[in-house]
Design a protein around this motif. Structure first.
Motif, PDB file in Angstrom:
ATOM      1  N   SER A  98       6.960  18.954 -10.197  1.00 35.45           N
ATOM      2  CA  SER A  98       7.048  19.476  -8.832  1.00 35.45           C
ATOM      3  C   SER A  98       7.987  18.583  -7.998  1.00 35.45           C
ATOM      4  O   SER A  98       8.463  17.556  -8.481  1.00 35.45           O
ATOM      5  N   THR A  99       8.213  18.982  -6.771  1.00 39.83           N
ATOM      6  CA  THR A  99       9.098  18.196  -5.897  1.00 39.83           C
ATOM      7  C   THR A  99       8.261  17.225  -5.065  1.00 39.83           C
ATOM      8  O   THR A  99       7.279  17.641  -4.446  1.00 39.83           O
ATOM      9  N   PRO A 100       8.619  15.928  -5.062  1.00 43.29           N
ATOM     10  CA  PRO A 100       7.831  14.977  -4.264  1.00 43.29           C
ATOM     11  C   PRO A 100       8.003  15.238  -2.769  1.00 43.29           C
ATOM     12  O   PRO A 100       9.048  15.737  -2.337  1.00 43.29           O
ATOM     13  N   ASN A 101       6.961  14.896  -1.997  1.00 39.55           N
ATOM     14  CA  ASN A 101       7.015  15.079  -0.552  1.00 39.55           C
ATOM     15  C   ASN A 101       8.035  14.102   0.051  1.00 39.55           C
ATOM     16  O   ASN A 101       7.811  12.889   0.047  1.00 39.55           O
ATOM     17  N   PRO A 102       9.147  14.608   0.595  1.00 37.96           N
ATOM     18  CA  PRO A 102      10.208  13.700   1.072  1.00 37.96           C
ATOM     19  C   PRO A 102       9.772  12.853   2.266  1.00 37.96           C
ATOM     20  O   PRO A 102      10.317  11.771   2.490  1.00 37.96           O
ATOM     21  N   ASP A 103       8.780  13.337   3.027  1.00 40.13           N
ATOM     22  CA  ASP A 103       8.323  12.581   4.205  1.00 40.13           C
ATOM     23  C   ASP A 103       7.811  11.197   3.826  1.00 40.13           C
ATOM     24  O   ASP A 103       7.906  10.257   4.610  1.00 40.13           O
ATOM     25  N   LEU A 104       7.251  11.088   2.630  1.00 43.63           N
ATOM     26  CA  LEU A 104       6.717   9.796   2.188  1.00 43.63           C
ATOM     27  C   LEU A 104       7.819   8.783   1.895  1.00 43.63           C
ATOM     28  O   LEU A 104       7.555   7.605   1.716  1.00 43.63           O
ATOM     29  N   PHE A 105       9.046   9.258   1.818  1.00 48.35           N
ATOM     30  CA  PHE A 105      10.167   8.384   1.448  1.00 48.35           C
ATOM     31  C   PHE A 105      11.165   8.251   2.590  1.00 48.35           C
ATOM     32  O   PHE A 105      12.337   7.978   2.384  1.00 48.35           O
ATOM     33  N   ASP A 106      10.685   8.475   3.795  1.00 48.61           N
ATOM     34  CA  ASP A 106      11.509   8.356   4.999  1.00 48.61           C
ATOM     35  C   ASP A 106      10.761   7.459   5.997  1.00 48.61           C
ATOM     36  O   ASP A 106       9.662   7.835   6.423  1.00 48.61           O
ATOM     37  N   PRO A 107      11.247   6.299   6.338  1.00 51.73           N
ATOM     38  CA  PRO A 107      12.530   5.700   5.961  1.00 51.73           C
ATOM     39  C   PRO A 107      12.576   5.302   4.482  1.00 51.73           C
ATOM     40  O   PRO A 107      11.545   5.280   3.817  1.00 51.73           O
TER      41      PRO A 107
ATOM     42  N   MET B 270       0.835  -1.210   0.000  1.00 54.77           N
ATOM     43  CA  MET B 270       0.000   0.000   0.000  1.00 54.77           C
ATOM     44  C   MET B 270       0.870   1.260   0.000  1.00 54.77           C
ATOM     45  O   MET B 270       0.603   2.201  -0.738  1.00 54.77           O
ATOM     46  N   LYS B 271       1.952   1.219   0.817  1.00 58.37           N
ATOM     47  CA  LYS B 271       2.817   2.388   0.893  1.00 58.37           C
ATOM     48  C   LYS B 271       3.506   2.637  -0.458  1.00 58.37           C
ATOM     49  O   LYS B 271       3.641   3.781  -0.889  1.00 58.37           O
ATOM     50  N   ALA B 272       3.906   1.538  -1.121  1.00 53.46           N
ATOM     51  CA  ALA B 272       4.564   1.676  -2.425  1.00 53.46           C
ATOM     52  C   ALA B 272       3.623   2.336  -3.432  1.00 53.46           C
ATOM     53  O   ALA B 272       4.057   3.132  -4.271  1.00 53.46           O
ATOM     54  N   LYS B 273       2.326   2.024  -3.358  1.00 49.02           N
ATOM     55  CA  LYS B 273       1.365   2.633  -4.284  1.00 49.02           C
ATOM     56  C   LYS B 273       1.273   4.146  -4.042  1.00 49.02           C
ATOM     57  O   LYS B 273       1.235   4.936  -4.985  1.00 49.02           O
ATOM     58  N   LEU B 274       1.245   4.523  -2.752  1.00 52.14           N
ATOM     59  CA  LEU B 274       1.189   5.956  -2.426  1.00 52.14           C
ATOM     60  C   LEU B 274       2.459   6.673  -2.896  1.00 52.14           C
ATOM     61  O   LEU B 274       2.406   7.793  -3.411  1.00 52.14           O
ATOM     62  N   GLN B 275       3.586   5.981  -2.703  1.00 54.56           N
ATOM     63  CA  GLN B 275       4.856   6.582  -3.126  1.00 54.56           C
ATOM     64  C   GLN B 275       4.904   6.727  -4.651  1.00 54.56           C
ATOM     65  O   GLN B 275       5.367   7.746  -5.174  1.00 54.56           O
ATOM     66  N   LEU B 276       4.391   5.708  -5.344  1.00 52.59           N
ATOM     67  CA  LEU B 276       4.353   5.787  -6.814  1.00 52.59           C
ATOM     68  C   LEU B 276       3.452   6.933  -7.275  1.00 52.59           C
ATOM     69  O   LEU B 276       3.821   7.691  -8.192  1.00 52.59           O
ATOM     70  N   LEU B 277       2.297   7.082  -6.616  1.00 50.86           N
ATOM     71  CA  LEU B 277       1.400   8.182  -6.978  1.00 50.86           C
ATOM     72  C   LEU B 277       2.068   9.534  -6.767  1.00 50.86           C
ATOM     73  O   LEU B 277       1.947  10.440  -7.587  1.00 50.86           O
ATOM     74  N   GLU B 278       2.785   9.652  -5.645  1.00 50.56           N
ATOM     75  CA  GLU B 278       3.475  10.915  -5.349  1.00 50.56           C
ATOM     76  C   GLU B 278       4.541  11.214  -6.409  1.00 50.56           C
ATOM     77  O   GLU B 278       4.666  12.344  -6.886  1.00 50.56           O
ATOM     78  N   LEU B 279       5.294  10.179  -6.798  1.00 48.21           N
ATOM     79  CA  LEU B 279       6.331  10.367  -7.826  1.00 48.21           C
ATOM     80  C   LEU B 279       5.700  10.687  -9.182  1.00 48.21           C
ATOM     81  O   LEU B 279       6.233  11.483  -9.955  1.00 48.21           O
ATOM     82  N   THR B 280       4.560  10.065  -9.458  1.00 42.51           N
ATOM     83  CA  THR B 280       3.874  10.311 -10.730  1.00 42.51           C
ATOM     84  C   THR B 280       3.389  11.764 -10.800  1.00 42.51           C
ATOM     85  O   THR B 280       3.583  12.452 -11.806  1.00 42.51           O
TER      86      THR B 280
END
Lengths: 88, 206
Positions: B18-27, B1-11
């Motif tokens: 724009s710049t992706p939200n770094p909080d979603l990629f920490d850790p 589920m987290k990977a899907k959210l991260q993919l959406l953010e990168l998309t």
């Protein structure tokens, strides 16, 4: 000498990488990482006619090094580019 | 589920520059999972520039980043190839009687991307409409020496032109789709894809 058309320098994961992006390079499946000074030289001479002396001059200008040392480094860089086929 | 959210953010970031939200990629995220999902959705080219905008500690390992770069280099080669073929294809279609061929989907839409060369395109989609379709298609078959003339399946016919896969559309969308059965949609397509609303594209034949 001239850079071969279609090879592009891009920053990937913090490194300067050259890859072949045109249809002429479909069989060139290598990535070539360039160190800082080689990347700088590539940016300066891309798509222009140049010689080892051109490269050496750019190194002297940018890094304030001895012309003889610059020429030695420029020759090495040019040779490595020719060897992998990104310069003719 | 987290990977899907991260993919959406990168998309989102890739599409809108724009710049992706770094909080979603920490850790640090599971890059194999994100890239697997992106590959399935043909989004690798879209998310690549967004990945570069993440903080260094959130970025993929070097080997993964280089593999991704190699994959999107292929996108760029396809884009160059398709751009080269497009000009010749349009001329060819006009010579076969298609008055106003319309570039659809991939290569057409790619012009709206921050970097058109990163839009993954497997083929070139051209809409010529229903009028005289059979005559034009027969002429194409004759010119390209087809052994037989394939029939329209769904909304298009396939053929190869200069080693590139072409989808020649008779209809803008499949006949069985809900959209196609909507009278309003059909009328909208006919209006938008013909007449004065069309914009002539200048194709750089490189």
């Amino acid at each position: 000498m001239k850079t071969v058309e279609g090879f592009k320098l891009r920053k990937v994961a913090g490194e300067m990488i050259i890859s072949g992006e045109s249809t002429a390079q479909v069989n060139f499946n290598k990535l070539r990482a360039l160190h800082d000074s080689a990347a700088y030289l590539w940016q300066q001479i891309e798509n222009t006619d140049f010689s080892v002396d051109t490269l050496a001059g750019l190194l002297v200008e940018k890094y304030s090094i001895e012309p003889s040392l610059a020429k030695e480094d420029a020759q090495k860089i040019a040779d490595s580019w020719i060897e992998v086929g990104i310069v003719r | 589920m987290k990977a899907k959210l991260q993919l959406l953010e990168l998309t989102r970031s890739g599409l809108w520059n724009s710049t992706p939200n770094p909080d979603l990629f920490d850790p640090a995220p599971n890059w194999n999972e994100i890239l697997y999902l992106a590959k399935q959705q043909t989004l690798l080219g879209v998310i690549a520039p967004a990945i570069e905008k993440l903080p260094p500690k959130a970025q993929p390992p070097r080997a993964t980043a280089l593999r991704l770069h190699q994959r999107i280099t292929l996108n760029r080669q396809f884009y160059t190839l398709h751009s080269e073929v497009l000009g010749k294809l349009i001329e060819f279609l006009k010579s076969c009687g298609a008055q106003k061929p319309v570039l659809l989907k991939g290569l057409g839409i790619s012009q709206n991307y921050p970097d058109p060369t990163l839009r993954q395109c497997g083929d070139i989609d051209i809409y010529i409409g229903e009028e005289n379709f059979e005559t034009i298609w027969a002429k194409i078959g004759e010119e390209l020496n087809f052994k037989f003339l394939p029939k329209v399946v769904h909304h298009h016919v396939d053929f190869h032109f200069l080693d590139t896969e072409i989808e020649l559309h008779k209809y803008p969308t499949t006949k069985t789709s809900v959209a196609f059965n909507s009278t309003k949609f059909i009328e909208w397509c006919k209006e938008e894809l013909s007449g004065d609303k069309l914009v002539e594209l200048k194709v750089e034949d490189t």
